[in-house]
Write an enzyme that holds these catalytic residues in place. Structure first.
Site, short mmCIF file in Angstrom:
data_model
loop_
_atom_site.label_atom_id
_atom_site.label_comp_id
_atom_site.label_asym_id
_atom_site.label_seq_id
_atom_site.Cartn_x
_atom_site.Cartn_y
_atom_site.Cartn_z
N LYS A 54 0.85 -1.20 0.00
CA LYS A 54 0.00 0.00 0.00
C LYS A 54 0.88 1.24 0.00
O LYS A 54 1.90 1.29 0.70
CB LYS A 54 -0.87 -0.05 1.26
N SER B 162 -9.69 1.51 2.75
CA SER B 162 -8.83 2.31 1.92
C SER B 162 -7.79 1.52 1.12
O SER B 162 -7.22 2.04 0.16
CB SER B 162 -8.11 3.34 2.79
N SER C 47 -9.67 -0.91 6.82
CA SER C 47 -9.09 -0.75 5.48
C SER C 47 -8.43 -1.96 4.87
O SER C 47 -8.14 -1.97 3.68
CB SER C 47 -8.08 0.39 5.50
N1 GLN Z 1 -13.07 3.73 6.31
C1 GLN Z 1 -12.16 4.02 7.37
C2 GLN Z 1 -11.84 5.49 7.38
O1 GLN Z 1 -12.08 6.13 6.39
C3 GLN Z 1 -10.96 3.13 7.19
C4 GLN Z 1 -9.66 3.70 7.54
C5 GLN Z 1 -8.53 2.74 7.60
O2 GLN Z 1 -8.69 1.64 8.10
N2 GLN Z 1 -7.38 3.19 7.17
O3 GLN Z 1 -11.39 6.01 8.36
#
Ligand code: GLN
Length: 476
Positions: free
Chosen positions: A78, A153, A177
């Site tokens: 990532k 994400s 995410s």
């Molecule tokens: N959907 C979550 C957010 O927007 C996920 C974030 C994550 O796990 N990096 O905060």
């Protein structure tokens, strides 16, 4: 079967028995990226030359018997995770030109044993999002249906694994995410216990929730990667001192007598898709057949998880993202004075969602609001954590859907941040409590979209999750 379709376990066997070389395996992955990335947009940076060089080194290690479990296996990372010598943007233009001088600890462990880094994955900027539409490098498409999102994400990582552009990926999970995009794309996504893996070198989002873990094709592979990257790190004071259990040793043990809880609050949530519910119910039946004792349990504070998450995360965000100011790293916009330089660099370097979180966090932390928001959210966080502590006195694991719905259309929720926040409803509670959880591929719905089921374990109870995951997964 093409080489790029192999799991880590299969690729490892093939490399060791000299059926193919790491260079051959890497070339097939790079070809797949070339063929598919323009449609899927899973990679921001592809490391063609360096990957082939790393593969040659890996072949040397393999032929001299100096190989480790991940030697010669092509993987992706990532883009919100630092990789030495390879551009790491976090999917935000403010770091468009940023090449870290060091590897995140977990990445260093893989590269030292001859892992082959094929590229950096698109994601929501600095991990903010649940659809990968908050990337400044364009959205990622779901390989099963290009008109649908890949989730977020870590959408690029999940899509890359599901579309066989690499054998596995390393991603980050603050509030879902890893698990949610894995479920949307039909991959296995594992969030470890907070403190199990080092966060050093992960671009910080909300430090008290951030974790790093694998997205793989199977549970076995997730356990294998974890066994290689977990452990204490002097560069991250929150890592656990204890030695890492051998996750693979007991993975095939049978499940009879294991106590599994079904948290009723997760199934009462509004908007739970009926096919997702059905698929989860089938997995629960399978557990009963395998000898598990299944019972309904309650986590009464679940309904507050999203509210708590979306106060605490922006607060930590607003502090963590302060370091990105155009001075220390990344892209600097010219300004007539210092204020102008900061404002210009941040205004053009962050997407809207990142700015929204910084504003909410700064507001919630400000004098006068701190007690009403931040302190209150921390208090409720303790109650959510306590729910998990209590329930794990009664059961070994919990089963829930990973997401209330399967992948939705690109653009469908883009202009409705609250609707997107609700996508985290099943995944944020475990993150708030710091407990580990795995999303296992559990088949497809009638539209052909993958559906994942989540297995949540007690803190540091990763082993049991892998045991159950490897029996439940339905790979197709
Ligand atoms: N959907 C979550 C957010 O927007 C996920 C974030 C994550 O796990 N990096 O905060």
């Amino acid at each position: 079967m093409q080489l790029n379709e192999l799991t880590i376990k299969e690729a490892q066997e093939g490399l060791r028995s000299k059926k193919f070389t790491s260079v051959e395996l890497t070339k097939v992955c790079l070809d797949r990226i070339k063929a598919r990335n323009k449609d899927v947009n899973a990679f921001i940076t592809v490391c063609e030359e360096s990957a082939l060089e790393e593969a040659r080194v890996a072949d040397g290690l393999l032929s001299s018997g100096q190989d480790s479990p991940l030697t010669g296996i092509p993987f992706s990372v990532k883009d919100a995770i630092c990789t030495a010598g390879v551009r790491s943007t976090g999917s935000a233009k403010i770091l468009d030109n940023y090449t870290p001088p060091y590897d995140a600890t977990v990445i260093g462990k893989i590269r030292k044993q001859g892992g082959v880094l094929v590229g950096k994955n698109n994601c929501d900027a600095f991990g903010h999002g649940a659809s990968n539409e908050n990337s400044m490098y364009g959205p990622v498409s779901n390989p099963h249906d290009l008109s649908k999102v890949a989730g977020g994400s870590s959408g690029g990582s999940a899509a890359a694994v599901a579309d066989n552009m690499c054998i596995y990926s390393i991603a980050e999970d603050t509030g879902g995410s890893i698990r949610q995009p894995a479920s949307f794309c039909g991959a296995s996504g594992f969030r470890p216990s907070y403190g199990r893996n080092s966060r050093f070198g992960i671009m910080p989002m909300a430090s008290s929730l951030d974790t790093v873990g694998p997205i793989t094709k199977t549970t076995y592979d997730a356990a294998l990667v974890m066994s290689q990257i977990a452990g204490q790190d002097i560069l991250d004071g929150t890592t656990l001192h204890d030695s890492v259990p051998n996750y693979l040793e007991k993975i095939n043990e049978d499940l009879s007598g294991l106590r599994v809880g079904i948290p009723k609050e997760y199934f009462e949530l509004e908007g739970l898709d009926s096919e997702v519910k059905e698929i989860t119910a089938k997995q629960i039946d399978k557990l009963k057949e395998l000898g598990c004792k299944v019972e309904e349990v309650s986590l009464p504070h679940t309904k507050y998880a999203i509210a708590v998450y979306y106060i605490l995360v922006p607060c930590e965000d607003s502090s963590n993202l302060g370091r990105l100011d155009g001075i220390r790293y990344g892209v600097r916009q010219k300004g007539k004075d210092l204020y102008d330089l900061y404002a210009g660099s941040r205004a053009t370097g962050f997407p809207e969602e990142v700015k929204r979180r910084i504003l909410i966090g700064t507001y919630a932390l400000s004098a006068g609001y701190y007690d009403a928001y931040y302190k209150k959210a921390q208090t409720v966080r303790t109650l959510i954590k306590r729910d998990f502590d209590e329930v794990f006195k009664k059961v070994d694991l919990l089963i829930t859907p990973t997401s209330p719905f399967p992948a939705f259309g690109v653009g469908e929720k883009k202009d409705d941040p609250l609707a997107l926040y609700m996508a985290d409803v099943m995944v944020s509670p475990a993150a708030i409590a710091g407990v580990p959880a795995l999303s296992v591929p559990s088949g497809k719905n009638s539209a052909g979209l993958p559906v994942g089921v989540q297995i949540i374990g007690s803190r540091y109870g990763e082993e049991k999750i892998f045991r159950v995951g490897s029996k439940l997964e339905i790979i197709n």
